[in-house]
Design a protein around this motif. Structure first.
Motif, PDB file in Angstrom:
ATOM      1  N   GLN A 187      -8.894   3.513 -11.831  1.00  0.00           N
ATOM      2  CA  GLN A 187      -8.214   4.771 -11.538  1.00  0.00           C
ATOM      3  C   GLN A 187      -6.757   4.618 -11.107  1.00  0.00           C
ATOM      4  N   TYR A 188      -6.394   3.512 -10.469  1.00  0.00           N
ATOM      5  CA  TYR A 188      -5.006   3.359 -10.029  1.00  0.00           C
ATOM      6  C   TYR A 188      -4.128   2.634 -11.058  1.00  0.00           C
ATOM      7  N   LEU A 189      -4.742   2.134 -12.117  1.00  0.00           N
ATOM      8  CA  LEU A 189      -3.955   1.409 -13.125  1.00  0.00           C
ATOM      9  C   LEU A 189      -2.904   2.278 -13.814  1.00  0.00           C
ATOM     10  N   PRO A 190      -3.211   3.539 -14.194  1.00  0.00           N
ATOM     11  CA  PRO A 190      -2.155   4.360 -14.813  1.00  0.00           C
ATOM     12  C   PRO A 190      -0.944   4.547 -13.899  1.00  0.00           C
ATOM     13  N   GLN A 191      -1.184   4.713 -12.591  1.00  0.00           N
ATOM     14  CA  GLN A 191      -0.061   4.870 -11.661  1.00  0.00           C
ATOM     15  C   GLN A 191       0.738   3.586 -11.539  1.00  0.00           C
ATOM     16  N   ILE A 192       0.046   2.456 -11.522  1.00  0.00           N
ATOM     17  CA  ILE A 192       0.743   1.170 -11.466  1.00  0.00           C
ATOM     18  C   ILE A 192       1.604   0.977 -12.707  1.00  0.00           C
ATOM     19  N   ARG A 193       1.038   1.255 -13.872  1.00  0.00           N
ATOM     20  CA  ARG A 193       1.794   1.090 -15.123  1.00  0.00           C
ATOM     21  C   ARG A 193       3.011   2.010 -15.152  1.00  0.00           C
ATOM     22  N   LYS A 194       2.840   3.236 -14.687  1.00  0.00           N
ATOM     23  CA  LYS A 194       3.953   4.190 -14.722  1.00  0.00           C
ATOM     24  C   LYS A 194       5.076   3.760 -13.792  1.00  0.00           C
ATOM     25  N   LEU A 195       4.730   3.311 -12.595  1.00  0.00           N
ATOM     26  CA  LEU A 195       5.763   2.862 -11.663  1.00  0.00           C
ATOM     27  C   LEU A 195       6.506   1.641 -12.199  1.00  0.00           C
ATOM     28  N   ARG A 196       5.771   0.730 -12.819  1.00  0.00           N
ATOM     29  CA  ARG A 196       6.410  -0.459 -13.370  1.00  0.00           C
ATOM     30  C   ARG A 196       7.300  -0.120 -14.557  1.00  0.00           C
ATOM     31  N   ARG A 197       6.867   0.845 -15.356  1.00  0.00           N
ATOM     32  CA  ARG A 197       7.611   1.196 -16.569  1.00  0.00           C
ATOM     33  C   ARG A 197       8.849   2.034 -16.266  1.00  0.00           C
ATOM     34  N   THR A 198       8.707   3.033 -15.387  1.00  0.00           N
ATOM     35  CA  THR A 198       9.787   3.996 -15.170  1.00  0.00           C
ATOM     36  C   THR A 198      10.604   3.737 -13.913  1.00  0.00           C
ATOM     37  N   ARG A 199      10.033   3.007 -12.963  1.00  0.00           N
ATOM     38  CA  ARG A 199      10.694   2.805 -11.667  1.00  0.00           C
ATOM     39  C   ARG A 199      10.999   4.143 -10.993  1.00  0.00           C
ATOM     40  N   ASP A 200      10.197   5.134 -11.274  1.00  0.00           N
ATOM     41  CA  ASP A 200      10.391   6.488 -10.770  1.00  0.00           C
ATOM     42  C   ASP A 200       9.264   6.841  -9.793  1.00  0.00           C
ATOM     43  N   PRO A 201       9.564   6.910  -8.482  1.00  0.00           N
ATOM     44  CA  PRO A 201       8.521   7.218  -7.509  1.00  0.00           C
ATOM     45  C   PRO A 201       8.463   8.688  -7.110  1.00  0.00           C
ATOM     46  N   ALA A 202       9.196   9.553  -7.828  1.00  0.00           N
ATOM     47  CA  ALA A 202       9.299  10.961  -7.425  1.00  0.00           C
ATOM     48  C   ALA A 202       7.925  11.620  -7.334  1.00  0.00           C
ATOM     49  N   GLY A 203       7.588  12.104  -6.146  1.00  0.00           N
ATOM     50  CA  GLY A 203       6.332  12.807  -5.947  1.00  0.00           C
ATOM     51  C   GLY A 203       5.159  11.924  -5.583  1.00  0.00           C
ATOM     52  N   VAL A 204       5.346  10.608  -5.578  1.00  0.00           N
ATOM     53  CA  VAL A 204       4.252   9.682  -5.251  1.00  0.00           C
ATOM     54  C   VAL A 204       4.353   9.306  -3.773  1.00  0.00           C
TER      55      VAL A 204
END
Length: 205
Positions: A19-36
């Motif tokens: 369940q947390y893998l999509p969030q990990i991938r997104k943070l690594r890919r975009t470097r965008d923490p907005a709203g997290v």
């Protein structure tokens, strides 16, 4: 019919492990923490470690796998957010205080005491994520995939809790379903690429 209900922990496991893998991938890919929320990720790591202890003591062996995965992966999210400038000493102190409270409940009152406190743990965990996402004008850093998987997992646990008559699992499921739906609605109506602002980074703490 009993077989279907007894299989729910296995289905929950299938949702819970990644369940947390999509969030990990997104943070690594975009470097965008907005709203997290950093607090959400850190509390998820602490709470799932406590759920591991509760599940082990209660004989819910299937649940040990997703709780272990969630502990490790949620902590990874918190580490990534720290590297992106999220979090604060105040937030870290609050998380440490909560972890001490869980440990104290287990030491003083055993499984029953820990389980009682874990009823509140679900709300304590998801509140920062919902507040941060709704305070952030465009929560572009939040992963819909993580919240869809969370929704699937907590639906299973809520149903299994009703079947077993376990109020703690019912509370976990009800709180998780509410938070997941709120987060998915926020993502749906405000999502889209955007450059994260300084304000969104502060809110993510």
């Amino acid at each position: 019919m009993e077989y279907l209900f007894d299989s729910l922990p296995f289905v929950a496991t299938a949702f819970g492990i990644p369940q947390y893998l999509p969030q990990i991938r997104k943070l690594r890919r975009t470097r965008d923490p907005a709203g997290v929320s950093w607090s959400w990720a850190a509390l998820a790591g602490v709470n799932n470690a406590a759920w591991f202890a509760y599940f082990a003591a209660s004989g819910y062996w299937t649940a040990l796998v997703p709780s272990t995965a969630a502990t490790l992966l949620a902590t990874t999210v918190a580490v990534l957010l720290t590297g992106l400038g999220c979090g604060s000493a105040r937030a870290a102190a609050a998380v440490c205080a909560w972890a001490a409270l869980l440990a104290g409940a287990a030491a003083v009152a055993g499984t029953r005491g820990l389980g009682t406190l874990l009823v509140a743990a679900a709300a304590v965990q998801v509140l920062p994520s919902v507040v941060t996402a709704y305070r952030t004008r465009r929560p572009t850093g939040v992963s819909a995939g993580t919240w869809l998987l969370t929704l699937g997992e907590v639906c299973c646990w809520a149903t299994y809790g009703l079947y077993r008559g376990d109020p703690r699992l019912i509370a976990l499921g009800a709180t998780g379903i509410t938070a997941s739906l709120l987060m998915l609605a926020r993502i749906r109506y405000t999502g889209g690429p955007a450059v994260p602002s300084a304000a969104s980074r502060v809110a993510a703490g």
